[in-house]
Design an enzyme around this catalytic site. Structure first.
Site, mmCIF file in Angstrom:
data_model
loop_
_atom_site.group_PDB
_atom_site.id
_atom_site.type_symbol
_atom_site.label_atom_id
_atom_site.label_comp_id
_atom_site.label_asym_id
_atom_site.label_seq_id
_atom_site.Cartn_x
_atom_site.Cartn_y
_atom_site.Cartn_z
ATOM 1 N N GLU A 89 54.988 -81.152 66.081
ATOM 2 C CA GLU A 89 55.633 -82.131 65.199
ATOM 3 C C GLU A 89 57.139 -82.052 65.299
ATOM 4 O O GLU A 89 57.704 -80.983 65.534
ATOM 5 C CB GLU A 89 55.226 -81.863 63.739
ATOM 6 C CG GLU A 89 53.758 -82.070 63.521
ATOM 7 C CD GLU A 89 53.340 -81.862 62.075
ATOM 8 O OE1 GLU A 89 54.185 -81.519 61.234
ATOM 9 O OE2 GLU A 89 52.140 -82.046 61.806
ATOM 10 N N LYS B 183 57.892 -72.398 65.284
ATOM 11 C CA LYS B 183 58.984 -73.341 65.548
ATOM 12 C C LYS B 183 59.614 -73.035 66.891
ATOM 13 O O LYS B 183 59.685 -71.885 67.319
ATOM 14 C CB LYS B 183 59.993 -73.361 64.412
ATOM 15 C CG LYS B 183 60.601 -72.065 64.044
ATOM 16 C CD LYS B 183 61.515 -72.255 62.827
ATOM 17 C CE LYS B 183 61.919 -70.890 62.284
ATOM 18 N NZ LYS B 183 62.783 -70.941 61.134
ATOM 19 N N ARG C 241 54.867 -66.336 56.170
ATOM 20 C CA ARG C 241 55.385 -66.766 57.467
ATOM 21 C C ARG C 241 54.406 -66.226 58.490
ATOM 22 O O ARG C 241 54.268 -65.016 58.638
ATOM 23 C CB ARG C 241 56.772 -66.164 57.686
ATOM 24 C CG ARG C 241 57.514 -66.774 58.857
ATOM 25 C CD ARG C 241 58.861 -66.130 59.060
ATOM 26 N NE ARG C 241 59.846 -66.451 58.036
ATOM 27 C CZ ARG C 241 60.517 -67.604 57.979
ATOM 28 N NH1 ARG C 241 60.303 -68.552 58.862
ATOM 29 N NH2 ARG C 241 61.395 -67.807 57.029
ATOM 30 N N GLU D 184 59.691 -83.563 54.333
ATOM 31 C CA GLU D 184 61.093 -83.233 54.526
ATOM 32 C C GLU D 184 61.853 -84.495 54.129
ATOM 33 O O GLU D 184 61.575 -85.586 54.634
ATOM 34 C CB GLU D 184 61.333 -82.871 55.997
ATOM 35 C CG GLU D 184 62.676 -82.260 56.271
ATOM 36 C CD GLU D 184 62.778 -80.746 55.998
ATOM 37 O OE1 GLU D 184 61.825 -80.134 55.483
ATOM 38 O OE2 GLU D 184 63.847 -80.194 56.293
ATOM 39 N N LYS E 290 60.682 -81.523 64.131
ATOM 40 C CA LYS E 290 61.244 -80.703 63.040
ATOM 41 C C LYS E 290 62.448 -81.424 62.456
ATOM 42 O O LYS E 290 63.501 -81.487 63.077
ATOM 43 C CB LYS E 290 61.645 -79.313 63.540
ATOM 44 C CG LYS E 290 62.115 -78.381 62.427
ATOM 45 C CD LYS E 290 62.399 -76.978 62.957
ATOM 46 C CE LYS E 290 62.609 -75.942 61.846
ATOM 47 N NZ LYS E 290 63.622 -76.248 60.878
ATOM 48 N N PHE F 267 54.501 -84.086 55.936
ATOM 49 C CA PHE F 267 53.889 -83.243 56.973
ATOM 50 C C PHE F 267 52.685 -82.411 56.527
ATOM 51 O O PHE F 267 52.074 -81.733 57.333
ATOM 52 C CB PHE F 267 54.936 -82.367 57.669
ATOM 53 C CG PHE F 267 55.664 -81.395 56.776
ATOM 54 C CD1 PHE F 267 55.067 -80.207 56.411
ATOM 55 C CD2 PHE F 267 56.958 -81.665 56.336
ATOM 56 C CE1 PHE F 267 55.736 -79.299 55.606
ATOM 57 C CE2 PHE F 267 57.637 -80.755 55.528
ATOM 58 C CZ PHE F 267 57.018 -79.568 55.159
ATOM 59 N N ARG G 33 62.207 -75.998 48.156
ATOM 60 C CA ARG G 33 61.644 -74.891 48.926
ATOM 61 C C ARG G 33 61.572 -73.635 48.065
ATOM 62 O O ARG G 33 60.691 -72.817 48.214
ATOM 63 C CB ARG G 33 62.549 -74.651 50.129
ATOM 64 C CG ARG G 33 62.063 -73.626 51.113
ATOM 65 C CD ARG G 33 63.153 -73.395 52.141
ATOM 66 N NE ARG G 33 62.726 -72.539 53.223
ATOM 67 C CZ ARG G 33 62.479 -71.233 53.089
ATOM 68 N NH1 ARG G 33 62.598 -70.644 51.929
ATOM 69 N NH2 ARG G 33 62.120 -70.530 54.146
ATOM 70 N N ARG H 108 63.242 -79.551 52.220
ATOM 71 C CA ARG H 108 61.786 -79.534 52.045
ATOM 72 C C ARG H 108 61.443 -79.875 50.601
ATOM 73 O O ARG H 108 62.037 -79.349 49.669
ATOM 74 C CB ARG H 108 61.276 -78.135 52.364
ATOM 75 C CG ARG H 108 59.772 -78.019 52.304
ATOM 76 C CD ARG H 108 59.352 -76.647 52.771
ATOM 77 N NE ARG H 108 57.924 -76.551 52.907
ATOM 78 C CZ ARG H 108 57.316 -75.669 53.695
ATOM 79 N NH1 ARG H 108 58.022 -74.822 54.416
ATOM 80 N NH2 ARG H 108 56.009 -75.618 53.773
HETATM 81 P P1 ATP Z 1 64.886 -73.214 59.161
HETATM 82 O O1 ATP Z 1 66.105 -72.467 58.747
HETATM 83 O O2 ATP Z 1 64.636 -73.213 60.630
HETATM 84 O O3 ATP Z 1 64.738 -74.555 58.524
HETATM 85 P P2 ATP Z 1 63.144 -72.034 57.226
HETATM 86 O O4 ATP Z 1 63.131 -70.554 57.080
HETATM 87 O O5 ATP Z 1 63.795 -72.854 56.182
HETATM 88 O O6 ATP Z 1 63.697 -72.356 58.672
HETATM 89 P P3 ATP Z 1 60.629 -72.297 58.494
HETATM 90 O O7 ATP Z 1 59.287 -72.181 57.936
HETATM 91 O O8 ATP Z 1 61.035 -71.219 59.392
HETATM 92 O O9 ATP Z 1 61.655 -72.509 57.313
HETATM 93 O O10 ATP Z 1 60.741 -73.656 59.262
HETATM 94 C C1 ATP Z 1 60.055 -74.725 58.753
HETATM 95 C C2 ATP Z 1 60.971 -75.616 57.947
HETATM 96 O O11 ATP Z 1 61.255 -76.789 58.687
HETATM 97 C C3 ATP Z 1 60.263 -76.059 56.712
HETATM 98 O O12 ATP Z 1 60.583 -75.232 55.608
HETATM 99 C C4 ATP Z 1 60.693 -77.501 56.524
HETATM 100 O O13 ATP Z 1 61.761 -77.566 55.617
HETATM 101 C C5 ATP Z 1 61.220 -77.927 57.870
HETATM 102 N N1 ATP Z 1 60.420 -78.952 58.563
HETATM 103 C C6 ATP Z 1 60.911 -80.046 59.175
HETATM 104 N N2 ATP Z 1 59.957 -80.761 59.764
HETATM 105 C C7 ATP Z 1 58.785 -80.124 59.524
HETATM 106 C C8 ATP Z 1 57.425 -80.365 59.887
HETATM 107 N N3 ATP Z 1 57.074 -81.402 60.632
HETATM 108 N N4 ATP Z 1 56.511 -79.464 59.468
HETATM 109 C C9 ATP Z 1 56.845 -78.404 58.722
HETATM 110 N N5 ATP Z 1 58.106 -78.115 58.357
HETATM 111 C C10 ATP Z 1 59.077 -78.960 58.748
#
Ligand code: ATP
Length: 586
Positions: free
Chosen positions: A250, A425, A419, A302, A252, A342, A272, A257
């Protein structure tokens, strides 16, 4: 139940630096608590009255607390303030002054937990004109009946500086032992917590109805679910191997969030960190109400800022305009959003968190009515590395920071609060020379010199180790800060200043000022190296070595959407170090 039992437990918890002992004291106090009060005792030990998502804080200003102490101890405010300058802690000062007083008088009715909780609750809920006076007399009344030690903790609780360092995970450990039947039940309790975000409710339920009831725990609209998070890898081949040869890849999106809960006409939005952010996104609320085709649902999206002229997506920072109380309407017009949906976790009575992702995705497509502002996240099914790489390239070309590859296997449940490797990712910057950015917690600071005299010159940053529940240092950062940052940072940090190293911080370095772990900033470095002085992943890769980030820079991004426990983890740093070695070897 007497409040003194709690105060005694606090004294013991405060005196220990060992997490296991802390858990034992908690178990003791929980067992002593009547079941009807368990939730309240759990909230109180964390310095709260309700779970965070309810958004009710006691929040008494220090000045008002000083007045209440002065009134009940029979001293001048000035004396209290002067002493506080010396102790640096109003709690301690309170205890001292109350001791002086009790030499002269003696208190009659012992304080009960019920009375303390109810009074604090009244204080938290009083608003508008006259509320300051009401709060003052309520607090002074409590303090007048409190012992010196009780008064210390009451004052710390109301001013938001209880800081016993009891993390959610410690409470869960204690609940498993106290009511679950043993440590092994911790996992079930954790799941219940992960899908309700309400430790008090979980605690009360297990105390009243036992672990069997916890096993049947289901998600409920209105109660936020702790978010599932992604691991990271840096090549398509590795990702597919990890996910069993197939995945849904998907786009990103780089926004905020949002977990949206729809209950008929009512819509609640959680961030979040599970704060209630409904008021920041009146447009988002409307989109969910109209375009989620179910009576009740919990969906994740998102929210991305889009340019109203061109419809192009704008970076995450633009959404900061929404983090305010007033002027939301203007911000909404200037910075409209699109919701990219998502996941779906609940639909009309059905808890979907334990369903595999393909099932959830089908539900998502079924219930989302797509419009210009509401879309299902763009995705594709990839079954070989070339396909995956191609999708990655196209998303990067169109401005995305990368993709998230999701497992489509039978076991691809929604792992609330974890996690894991079901989501991986793959970001643009993993492929450059630089390592990925790290979100690190500021645990200490050094005074500035020269141009930076009077503010901070550098900061000690830490990663989080969820297994040990401690923050381990990774680097000292002094570059990348603008003058505006250097002005802003003390304001953000000074609320969290403490007189000694926080019990959950592991550091061999000494600093000028310590902070409780709270503020998270994004940093980028040149590489991760072994280091004898930083404690991150100490002894994991090599004996007597930890991991450190070299040449760190602040990227300018404050991760206000993350709590300290959401920072980059020690385990992630170990992975990054290993994959960096692989790249050098390869
Ligand atoms: P980052 O700093 O990379 O955003 P994070 O620690 O906030 O990472 P991760 O779980 O590592 O969070 O990365 C997923 C994040 O990406 C989610 O918290 C969400 O906010 C965002 N996101 C964007 N597009 C998507 C998607 N298609 N599916 C899930 N999460 C997504």
């Amino acid at each position: 139940m007497k409040y003194s039992s709690i105060a005694e437990a606090y004294e013991k918890i405060e005196a220990t630096t060992k997490r296991l002992e802390m858990t034992d004291y908690l178990v003791e106090i929980l067992k002593e608590t009547p079941t009807s009060l368990i939730d309240k005792v759990v909230y109180l030990t964390q310095g709260k009255l309700y779970p965070d998502f309810v958004g009710i804080e006691i929040g008494i200003a220090e000045k008002l607390a000083v007045r209440a102490v002065a009134r009940s101890a029979g001293h001048r405010e000035k004396d209290i303030e002067e002493d506080m300058q010396k102790t640096g802690d109003l709690g301690e000062t309170t205890q001292k002054f109350m001791k002086k007083k009790t030499q002269a008088t003696f208190f009659s009715v012992p304080l009960t937990v019920e009375r303390v909780y109810e009074t604090l609750d009244k204080m938290a809920n009083s608003t508008g004109s006259g509320s300051v006076d009401l709060k003052l007399s309520l607090l002074a009344g409590l303090l007048s009946d409190a012992s010196p030690s009780e008064a210390k903790y009451i004052v710390r609780t109301v001013t938001g500086s209880l800081r016993l360092g009891i993390a959610d995970m410690t409470v869960l450990d204690a609940l498993a032992v106290a009511f679950g039947g043993g440590k092994e039940t911790r996992e079930q309790l954790e799941r219940a917590y992960n899908i309700s975000s309400d430790l008090g409710r979980v605690a009360k339920l297990v105390a009243e109805e036992g672990i069997e009831r916890i096993k049947q725990f289901k998600v409920l609209p209105g109660e936020p679910i702790r978010p599932m998070l992604a691991e990271r890898l840096s090549s398509s081949a590795e990702i597919l191997e990890k996910l069993g040869g197939k995945c849904r890849a998907e786009y990103k999106y780089d926004g905020e969030r949002i977990q949206a809960h729809k209950k008929k006409d009512e819509v609640i939005l959680f961030s979040r960190r599970l704060e209630n952010i409904t008021d920041q996104y009146p447009d988002g609320v409307e989109y969910i109400r109209k375009h989620v085709k179910a009576e009740e649902a919990i969906v994740e999206a998102e929210a991305v800022a889009v340019d109203p002229e061109t419809g192009e997506m704008k970076p995450f920072q633009e959404l900061m305009h929404r983090r305010r109380k007033y002027g939301i309407k203007e911000a909404m017009e200037e910075h409209p959003i699109t919701l990219f949906m998502f996941d779906v976790l609940y639909v009309d009575g059905k808890d979907l968190t334990l369903q595999p992702y393909p099932v959830r995705h089908r539900y998502l497509e079924k219930i989302i009515e797509q419009t210009d502002n509401v879309k299902v996240a763009e995705s594709t099914i990839a079954e070989n590395p070339e396909q995956l790489e191609q999708f990655f390239e196209t998303t990067v070309e169109s401005g995305s920071e990368g993709i998230i590859c999701k497992s489509v296997n039978e076991d691809s449940v929604y792992q609330a609060g974890a996690r894991g490797w079901l989501w991986i990712k793959y970001k643009r910057d993993y492929r450059s020379e630089m390592t990925d950015t790290l979100d690190l917690v500021v645990v200490g600071a050094f005074h500035g010199r020269g141009k930076r005299a009077g503010t901070y010159g550098a900061f000690l940053l830490a990663a989080y180790d969820p297994d040990k529940d401690v923050f381990e240092t990774v680097t000292k950062v002094g570059t990348g800060f603008t003058d505006a940052d250097l002005e802003k940072l003390p304001k953000m940090l000074n609320k969290h200043k403490i007189s000694h190293k926080h019990p959950r911080v592991d550091s061999t370095l000494d600093v000028d000022v310590w902070f409780e772990p709270a503020v998270v900033i994004e940093t980028r470095g040149a590489e991760i190296t072994l280091s004898p002085i930083h404690t991150c992943a100490m002894n994991v890769i090599r004996k007597e070595s930890g991991l450190a980030m070299r040449f760190p820079r602040f990227t300018g991004k404050y991760r206000v959407d993350k709590s300290a426990e959401d920072a980059t983890t020690t385990q992630e740093l170990v992975e990054m170090y290993r994959s960096q070695l692989k790249k050098i070897d390869g």
